[in-house]
Design a protein around this motif. Sequence first.
Motif, PDB file in Angstrom:
ATOM      1  N   SER A 168       1.018  -0.747  -0.012  1.00 46.88           N
ATOM      2  CA  SER A 168      -0.289   0.191  -0.539  1.00 46.88           C
ATOM      3  C   SER A 168       1.059   0.666  -0.214  1.00 46.88           C
ATOM      4  N   GLY A 169       0.408   2.402  -0.546  1.00 49.11           N
ATOM      5  CA  GLY A 169       1.242   3.652  -0.553  1.00 49.11           C
ATOM      6  C   GLY A 169       1.501   4.184   1.198  1.00 49.11           C
ATOM      7  N   TYR A 170       0.731   3.925   1.846  1.00 49.53           N
ATOM      8  CA  TYR A 170       1.121   3.898   3.372  1.00 49.53           C
ATOM      9  C   TYR A 170       1.887   2.817   4.081  1.00 49.53           C
ATOM     10  N   ASN A 187       5.679   4.297   2.591  1.00 50.38           N
ATOM     11  CA  ASN A 187       6.060   5.801   2.940  1.00 50.38           C
ATOM     12  C   ASN A 187       6.482   5.491   4.370  1.00 50.38           C
ATOM     13  N   HIS A 214       0.799  13.714   5.198  1.00 52.34           N
ATOM     14  CA  HIS A 214       0.573  12.357   6.193  1.00 52.34           C
ATOM     15  C   HIS A 214       0.963  11.389   6.686  1.00 52.34           C
ATOM     16  N   SER A 256       1.285   8.136   7.097  1.00 49.92           N
ATOM     17  CA  SER A 256       2.204   7.093   6.897  1.00 49.92           C
ATOM     18  C   SER A 256       2.915   7.705   6.598  1.00 49.92           C
ATOM     19  N   GLU A 283       4.715  16.338   0.741  1.00 42.14           N
ATOM     20  CA  GLU A 283       4.602  15.965  -0.666  1.00 42.14           C
ATOM     21  C   GLU A 283       4.150  16.738  -1.728  1.00 42.14           C
ATOM     22  N   ASP A 327       5.466  12.398  -1.661  1.00 40.19           N
ATOM     23  CA  ASP A 327       4.735  12.094  -1.842  1.00 40.19           C
ATOM     24  C   ASP A 327       3.620  12.316  -2.598  1.00 40.19           C
ATOM     25  N   VAL A 370       1.279  11.058  -4.090  1.00 39.66           N
ATOM     26  CA  VAL A 370      -0.254   9.986  -3.862  1.00 39.66           C
ATOM     27  C   VAL A 370      -1.450  10.482  -4.222  1.00 39.66           C
ATOM     28  N   HIS A 371      -1.294  11.563  -4.162  1.00 34.65           N
ATOM     29  CA  HIS A 371      -2.951  12.398  -4.792  1.00 34.65           C
ATOM     30  C   HIS A 371      -2.423  12.783  -5.908  1.00 34.65           C
ATOM     31  N   THR A 402       1.247   5.775  -4.653  1.00 34.67           N
ATOM     32  CA  THR A 402      -0.110   4.810  -4.831  1.00 34.67           C
ATOM     33  C   THR A 402      -0.504   4.318  -5.792  1.00 34.67           C
ATOM     34  N   ALA A 448      -3.462   2.942  -5.564  1.00 39.68           N
ATOM     35  CA  ALA A 448      -4.612   3.033  -5.067  1.00 39.68           C
ATOM     36  C   ALA A 448      -5.526   4.299  -5.299  1.00 39.68           C
ATOM     37  N   LYS A 449      -5.549   5.334  -5.994  1.00 40.78           N
ATOM     38  CA  LYS A 449      -6.345   6.627  -6.177  1.00 40.78           C
ATOM     39  C   LYS A 449      -6.509   7.161  -7.696  1.00 40.78           C
TER      40      LYS A 449
HETATM   41  C1  LIG Z   1      -0.405  11.490   1.460  1.00 38.79           C
HETATM   42  C2  LIG Z   1      -1.101  10.398   1.680  1.00 38.79           C
HETATM   43  N1  LIG Z   1      -0.260   9.480   1.397  1.00 38.79           N
HETATM   44  C3  LIG Z   1      -0.060   8.026   2.056  1.00 38.79           C
HETATM   45  C4  LIG Z   1      -1.463   7.067   1.615  1.00 38.79           C
HETATM   46  C5  LIG Z   1      -1.830   6.191   1.808  1.00 38.79           C
HETATM   47  O1  LIG Z   1      -2.195   5.331   0.744  1.00 38.79           O
HETATM   48  P1  LIG Z   1      -2.489   3.901   0.189  1.00 38.79           P
HETATM   49  O2  LIG Z   1      -4.155   4.175   0.455  1.00 38.79           O
HETATM   50  O3  LIG Z   1      -2.635   3.864  -0.709  1.00 38.79           O
HETATM   51  O4  LIG Z   1      -1.898   3.512   1.549  1.00 38.79           O
HETATM   52  C6  LIG Z   1      -2.391   8.703   1.704  1.00 38.79           C
HETATM   53  C7  LIG Z   1      -3.463   7.598   1.357  1.00 38.79           C
HETATM   54  O5  LIG Z   1      -4.731   8.601   2.009  1.00 38.79           O
HETATM   55  C8  LIG Z   1      -2.400   9.609   1.607  1.00 38.79           C
HETATM   56  O6  LIG Z   1      -3.457  10.524   1.778  1.00 38.79           O
END
Ligand SMILES: Cc1ncc(COP(=O)(O)O)c(C=O)c1O
Length: 408
Positions: free
Chosen positions: A113-115, A118, A141, A143, A184, A213, A215-216, A244, A246-247
Motif C-alpha cells: 500500500s501507499g501507507y 511511506n 500524511h 504514513s 507531499e 509523496d 499519492v494524490h 500509490t 490505489a487512487k
Molecule cells: C498523502 C498520502 N500518502 C499516503 C497515503 C496512503 O496510501 P494508500 O491508501 O495507498 O495506503 C494516503 C492515503 O490516503 C495519503 O493521503
Amino acid sequence: MDYDHFFNAALDTLHQERRYRVFVTLEKDAARFPHATRQTPTGTSDVVIWCSNDYLGMSMHPDTIGAMVDTARQMGVGAGGTRNISGTSGPIVALERALADLHRKESALVFTSGYVSNETGIATLAKLLPDCLLLSDEWNHNSMIQGVRRSGAEKAVFRHNDLEHLEDLLKAAGRERPKMIVFESVYSMDGDVSPIHAVCDLADKYNALTYIDEVHAVGIYGERGGGYSEEVGAQDRLDIIEATLAKGFGCIGGYLAAKSSIIDAVRSNAHGFIFTTALPPAVAAAAAASVTHLMNSNTERLAQRKQVQRTKEVLVKAGLPVRKNPTHIVPVIIGDAERTKLASDLLLDDHGIYVQPINYPTVPRGTERLRITPTPFHSDELIDQLADALVAVWGKLGLPLHAPQEDA
Ligand SMILES: Cc1ncc(COP(=O)(O)O)c(C=O)c1O
C-alpha cells in the motif's frame, strides 16, 4: 481485571470527540459509477458517491478489469509468498519497470500500500544515512509521520510550505550532515500544492535528499500521469518519488521510484517490504494496465479536469464556502465536527448523496469539512443536483452562504 472497562472507556471518548467511525456500506456496480446502492438497517437505497479517491474511475476501466481477470485466471488470486520467497511474479516486475519509466527513474519498488511504502520507506532510508536529520512538512500524511517516528532519526518539522522555515532548519544542520526533506506534492485535505522547485533549490543549496509523496497526484497531473512533479517539470530534481496505485490508478499498492542504488538498498532492508506477502500478480497486472493507459491517454484526465472546474464554479456561484486551490479536490469548509457530521447525514438521508465528513484529527479543529472529489463520471446534471442539495442542507443547518461569486 475488567478489560471491558478499558474498551468501553475508549469508545466513550471516541463518541464524545465525534471520532467514532460509522461506515457507509456500498454495493458498487462498475457500469453505474458514481451511482451505487447503500445498505441501510432496513434495506437498501440509491446513492451518488462524491468522495471517492478513485479519482479517474480507473478501477472500472475495461483495461484494468480485463488485465486483472485474465491474470487471475492464469496465475490465481494470491501471490503465495513474500517477494523473496516465491512472490515475485512477472506482472510485479513489469509493473515496477512501468513505474520507473513513468517517473523517469532507474528503478521502482512496489509495496502492499501507499501507507506501507511511506512508513517503511522513510524509516529505512533514514536508518541507512548515519545521523540523518529528517525535515518534514507539518501537514504530511500519517504514513509519513509514522515513518519518520519509526526511523528513530532526529526530526525537524517545518511549517506547511514555509520555505524560510525550511531554510532555517537546513542551515542550522549544516551542509555535511545527511538530511532528507520529506513532503507531499498535492495535500489531500486542502488540495493545495507544494513549491517543488523551490524545495529542490534548497535541497541543492544545503545538500539534502528530497522525498516526495505524489499519492494524490499520480495519474492525474503531468502529460503521462507522472504526478505534480511531472506537471511542473521537476521529476529529475527529486531523489525519491513515493506514490500509490490505489487512487488515480484505481487499484491497490504503493511504490517508491528512485535511482537503482537507493531502491536496491531499500529492497534489502525495509521490513515492510521483506516480511509481508507480495501483491497478487492479478493486482499488479491491473495496476500496470492502468499506469500504461494513463501514460498514453489524456481522456480521463481531461474529462476529470472539466468536471472539477464545473463543480467548483457551480458551488462557488451558489455561495458555498469552497476553499480555493489549483487541484481536483473540492473542500467545502463547515468549521465544526457536529455540523459537518449532520451535513453529511442530511445529504445521505434526504438527497442520496454520499460525502464523508472530515473531522479532527484528519484536519485541524475549526476547519472540519466536506471533501468533494469530482470524477469524469459526475455529469453536469449530478453537479447541479449536488449544489442544490448542499444549499438545502446549508439552509436546514443555518449555515451561512456567501454572496454569489463568479470566480472559482
Ligand atoms: C498523502 C498520502 N500518502 C499516503 C497515503 C496512503 O496510501 P494508500 O491508501 O495507498 O495506503 C494516503 C492515503 O490516503 C495519503 O493521503
